[in-house]
Design a protein around this motif. Sequence first.
Motif, short mmCIF file in Angstrom:
data_model
loop_
_atom_site.label_atom_id
_atom_site.label_comp_id
_atom_site.label_asym_id
_atom_site.label_seq_id
_atom_site.Cartn_x
_atom_site.Cartn_y
_atom_site.Cartn_z
N LYS A 1 42.85 46.19 33.71
CA LYS A 1 43.26 45.38 32.56
C LYS A 1 43.44 43.95 33.03
O LYS A 1 44.12 43.70 34.02
CB LYS A 1 44.58 45.89 31.98
N SER B 1 44.87 40.24 31.70
CA SER B 1 45.75 39.77 30.64
C SER B 1 46.15 38.31 30.83
O SER B 1 46.03 37.77 31.92
CB SER B 1 47.01 40.64 30.57
N ASN C 1 46.58 41.18 26.20
CA ASN C 1 45.43 41.83 26.83
C ASN C 1 44.14 41.05 26.54
O ASN C 1 43.83 40.75 25.41
CB ASN C 1 45.32 43.26 26.31
N GLU D 1 39.88 45.32 28.95
CA GLU D 1 40.19 46.54 29.68
C GLU D 1 38.87 47.27 29.92
O GLU D 1 38.05 47.38 29.02
CB GLU D 1 41.13 47.40 28.85
#
Length: 109
Positions: free
Chosen positions: A25, A27, A33, A36
């Motif tokens: 992930k 971010s 986010n 992913e």
Amino acid sequence: MQVHYKNPIASALIGSANSVSSTVKTSEPDGANIREFLHSTQIDVPIQGVIGAVQALIQDDTNVDRKLASEHAKGLRLRIFGEEPLASPVIPAPPSTTVPLKEDATPVS
């Protein structure tokens, strides 16, 4: 993160390899986010039969772990940032401490 070690029985029947996969992930600093994705790495070829089973039985798991971690990190860095940077920075040579020579090859005084 999920690690799969080469299995002797699976190697004998269908072939098995050492591999690792993880969900990655990315971010923002505030935690939002960005993306992913699943990233997987396999470090050897799945060999079927007696040879594959023997390889699975005699492999050193510590060395397998090191290689899996190293190759997984390299692949992940390449996937996120693109082309790999130079292995080491180019460091300029230190200034010369030798005395320059005249054209007739005698030392300059």
